[in-house]
Design a protein around this motif. Sequence first.
Motif, PDB file in Angstrom:
ATOM      1  N   THR A  10       0.854  -1.180   0.000  1.00 59.75           N
ATOM      2  CA  THR A  10       0.000   0.000   0.000  1.00 59.75           C
ATOM      3  C   THR A  10       0.894   1.236   0.000  1.00 59.75           C
ATOM      4  OG1 THR A  10      -1.719  -1.166   1.231  1.00 59.75           O
ATOM      5  CG2 THR A  10      -1.797   1.242   1.259  1.00 59.75           C
ATOM      6  N   ILE A  11       0.669   2.100  -0.954  1.00 60.84           N
ATOM      7  CA  ILE A  11       1.377   3.370  -1.050  1.00 60.84           C
ATOM      8  C   ILE A  11       0.366   4.461  -0.709  1.00 60.84           C
ATOM      9  CG2 ILE A  11       2.658   4.938  -2.568  1.00 60.84           C
ATOM     10  CD1 ILE A  11       3.998   2.155  -2.210  1.00 60.84           C
ATOM     11  N   GLU A  12       0.719   5.327   0.250  1.00 62.19           N
ATOM     12  CA  GLU A  12      -0.176   6.425   0.615  1.00 62.19           C
ATOM     13  C   GLU A  12       0.578   7.741   0.537  1.00 62.19           C
ATOM     14  OE1 GLU A  12      -3.088   7.984   4.220  1.00 62.19           O
ATOM     15  OE2 GLU A  12      -1.962   6.137   4.482  1.00 62.19           O
ATOM     16  N   TRP A  13       0.087   8.646  -0.283  1.00 63.60           N
ATOM     17  CA  TRP A  13       0.683   9.968  -0.428  1.00 63.60           C
ATOM     18  C   TRP A  13       0.441  10.766   0.843  1.00 63.60           C
ATOM     19  CZ3 TRP A  13      -2.163  14.633  -2.537  1.00 63.60           C
ATOM     20  CH2 TRP A  13      -1.302  15.726  -2.679  1.00 63.60           C
ATOM     21  N   THR A  14       1.483  11.350   1.407  1.00 63.65           N
ATOM     22  CA  THR A  14       1.385  12.130   2.643  1.00 63.65           C
ATOM     23  C   THR A  14       1.802  13.580   2.425  1.00 63.65           C
ATOM     24  OG1 THR A  14       3.634  11.481   3.286  1.00 63.65           O
ATOM     25  CG2 THR A  14       1.811  10.110   4.106  1.00 63.65           C
ATOM     26  N   GLY A  15       1.948  13.990   1.183  1.00 64.50           N
ATOM     27  CA  GLY A  15       2.519  15.294   0.874  1.00 64.50           C
ATOM     28  C   GLY A  15       1.542  16.410   0.551  1.00 64.50           C
ATOM     29  N   TYR A  27       3.123  20.926  -3.473  1.00 63.51           N
ATOM     30  CA  TYR A  27       2.914  19.661  -2.768  1.00 63.51           C
ATOM     31  C   TYR A  27       4.241  18.933  -2.601  1.00 63.51           C
ATOM     32  CZ  TYR A  27       3.088  17.351  -7.347  1.00 63.51           C
ATOM     33  OH  TYR A  27       3.474  16.894  -8.591  1.00 63.51           O
ATOM     34  N   GLU A  28       4.304  18.155  -1.531  1.00 65.58           N
ATOM     35  CA  GLU A  28       5.483  17.327  -1.289  1.00 65.58           C
ATOM     36  C   GLU A  28       5.314  15.976  -1.961  1.00 65.58           C
ATOM     37  OE1 GLU A  28       6.223  16.967   2.884  1.00 65.58           O
ATOM     38  OE2 GLU A  28       6.698  19.098   3.113  1.00 65.58           O
ATOM     39  N   ARG A  29       6.403  15.364  -2.256  1.00 67.61           N
ATOM     40  CA  ARG A  29       6.389  14.039  -2.911  1.00 67.61           C
ATOM     41  C   ARG A  29       6.440  12.907  -1.881  1.00 67.61           C
ATOM     42  NH1 ARG A  29       6.194  18.601  -5.656  1.00 67.61           N
ATOM     43  NH2 ARG A  29       6.429  18.321  -7.893  1.00 67.61           N
ATOM     44  N   THR A  30       6.278  13.212  -0.615  1.00 62.96           N
ATOM     45  CA  THR A  30       6.380  12.216   0.444  1.00 62.96           C
ATOM     46  C   THR A  30       5.217  11.231   0.417  1.00 62.96           C
ATOM     47  OG1 THR A  30       5.328  13.724   2.000  1.00 62.96           O
ATOM     48  CG2 THR A  30       7.732  13.694   1.974  1.00 62.96           C
ATOM     49  N   ILE A  40       6.933   0.356   8.274  1.00 63.42           N
ATOM     50  CA  ILE A  40       6.576   1.309   7.222  1.00 63.42           C
ATOM     51  C   ILE A  40       7.852   1.973   6.711  1.00 63.42           C
ATOM     52  CG2 ILE A  40       5.416   3.517   6.782  1.00 63.42           C
ATOM     53  CD1 ILE A  40       3.207   2.584   8.678  1.00 63.42           C
ATOM     54  N   ILE A  41       7.920   2.146   5.408  1.00 64.03           N
ATOM     55  CA  ILE A  41       9.046   2.835   4.769  1.00 64.03           C
ATOM     56  C   ILE A  41       8.561   4.214   4.357  1.00 64.03           C
ATOM     57  CG2 ILE A  41      10.598   2.852   2.779  1.00 64.03           C
ATOM     58  CD1 ILE A  41      10.338  -0.244   2.777  1.00 64.03           C
ATOM     59  N   GLU A  42       9.330   5.223   4.721  1.00 65.56           N
ATOM     60  CA  GLU A  42       8.996   6.581   4.308  1.00 65.56           C
ATOM     61  C   GLU A  42       9.658   6.841   2.965  1.00 65.56           C
ATOM     62  OE1 GLU A  42       9.615   9.646   7.131  1.00 65.56           O
ATOM     63  OE2 GLU A  42       8.739   8.487   8.762  1.00 65.56           O
ATOM     64  N   GLY A  43       8.845   7.258   1.994  1.00 63.25           N
ATOM     65  CA  GLY A  43       9.358   7.472   0.655  1.00 63.25           C
ATOM     66  C   GLY A  43       9.140   8.893   0.172  1.00 63.25           C
ATOM     67  N   SER A  44       9.819   9.221  -0.890  1.00 64.70           N
ATOM     68  CA  SER A  44       9.695  10.502  -1.561  1.00 64.70           C
ATOM     69  C   SER A  44      10.234  10.312  -2.969  1.00 64.70           C
ATOM     70  CB  SER A  44      10.497  11.576  -0.819  1.00 64.70           C
ATOM     71  OG  SER A  44      10.261  12.855  -1.376  1.00 64.70           O
ATOM     72  N   ALA A  48      16.265  15.487  -7.120  1.00 63.98           N
ATOM     73  CA  ALA A  48      16.265  16.134  -8.443  1.00 63.98           C
ATOM     74  C   ALA A  48      14.846  16.412  -8.931  1.00 63.98           C
ATOM     75  CB  ALA A  48      17.010  15.262  -9.450  1.00 63.98           C
ATOM     76  N   PHE A  49      13.875  15.725  -8.341  1.00 65.93           N
ATOM     77  CA  PHE A  49      12.470  15.875  -8.740  1.00 65.93           C
ATOM     78  C   PHE A  49      11.637  16.391  -7.568  1.00 65.93           C
ATOM     79  CE2 PHE A  49      14.449  12.323 -11.022  1.00 65.93           C
ATOM     80  CZ  PHE A  49      14.508  12.900 -12.275  1.00 65.93           C
ATOM     81  N   ARG A  50      12.220  17.296  -6.794  1.00 66.77           N
ATOM     82  CA  ARG A  50      11.570  17.973  -5.681  1.00 66.77           C
ATOM     83  C   ARG A  50      11.281  17.044  -4.492  1.00 66.77           C
ATOM     84  NH1 ARG A  50      10.448  22.945  -6.376  1.00 66.77           N
ATOM     85  NH2 ARG A  50       8.763  23.002  -4.869  1.00 66.77           N
ATOM     86  N   GLY A  51      12.073  16.010  -4.341  1.00 71.20           N
ATOM     87  CA  GLY A  51      11.859  15.064  -3.260  1.00 71.20           C
ATOM     88  C   GLY A  51      12.698  15.350  -2.030  1.00 71.20           C
ATOM     89  N   ASP A  52      12.420  14.609  -0.983  1.00 71.74           N
ATOM     90  CA  ASP A  52      13.100  14.724   0.306  1.00 71.74           C
ATOM     91  C   ASP A  52      14.303  13.785   0.309  1.00 71.74           C
ATOM     92  OD1 ASP A  52      13.941  14.542   2.981  1.00 71.74           O
ATOM     93  OD2 ASP A  52      11.891  14.612   3.763  1.00 71.74           O
TER      94      ASP A  52
END
Length: 156
Positions: A10-15, A27-30, A40-44, A48-52
């Motif tokens: 399950t991928i859930e956008w938190t940004g 918006y954040e890419r988180t 849980i893995i925190e992703g972004s 280079a593409f506005r990520g964390d």
Amino acid sequence: MSKEHHYKTTIEWTGNQGTGTDNYRNYERTHTISVENKPIIEGSSDPAFRGDKKKHNPEDMLLSSLSSCHMLWYLHFCSVEGVIVTAYTDNATGIMVEETNGSGHFSEVTLNPTVTVSDESMIEKAKELHHKANEFCFIAKSVNFPVKHIPIVLVK
């Protein structure tokens, strides 16, 4: 006979910063990556593409998946062939090409495993088994770019 294995994540956008995706910069890419009964893995996205830069990005995860799949097959074949591995580290690298239209693709991945075996007589077999691991790795067999490997084998 083939056997299927099914996976679910399950991928859930938190940004969402309050205005959703009303503007590319608003918006954040988180996001979080969840698999039942696992941390849980925190992703972004890549920075280079506005990520964390402090979070895992899909490119990191692809490279890690290839590296860990290769390692697991390699360790299996070593155990079957009597090669005693006492340490394994891989400093994997990948090249992603970004196209002018913004799309992109990996052009190659190189695995650079450093393997330590318990006896000098195991070195040649230890090197050879990387080829077999590459042939069996589920992830390497699923990508459309070459997965190279440059192993170093040491004796403890």
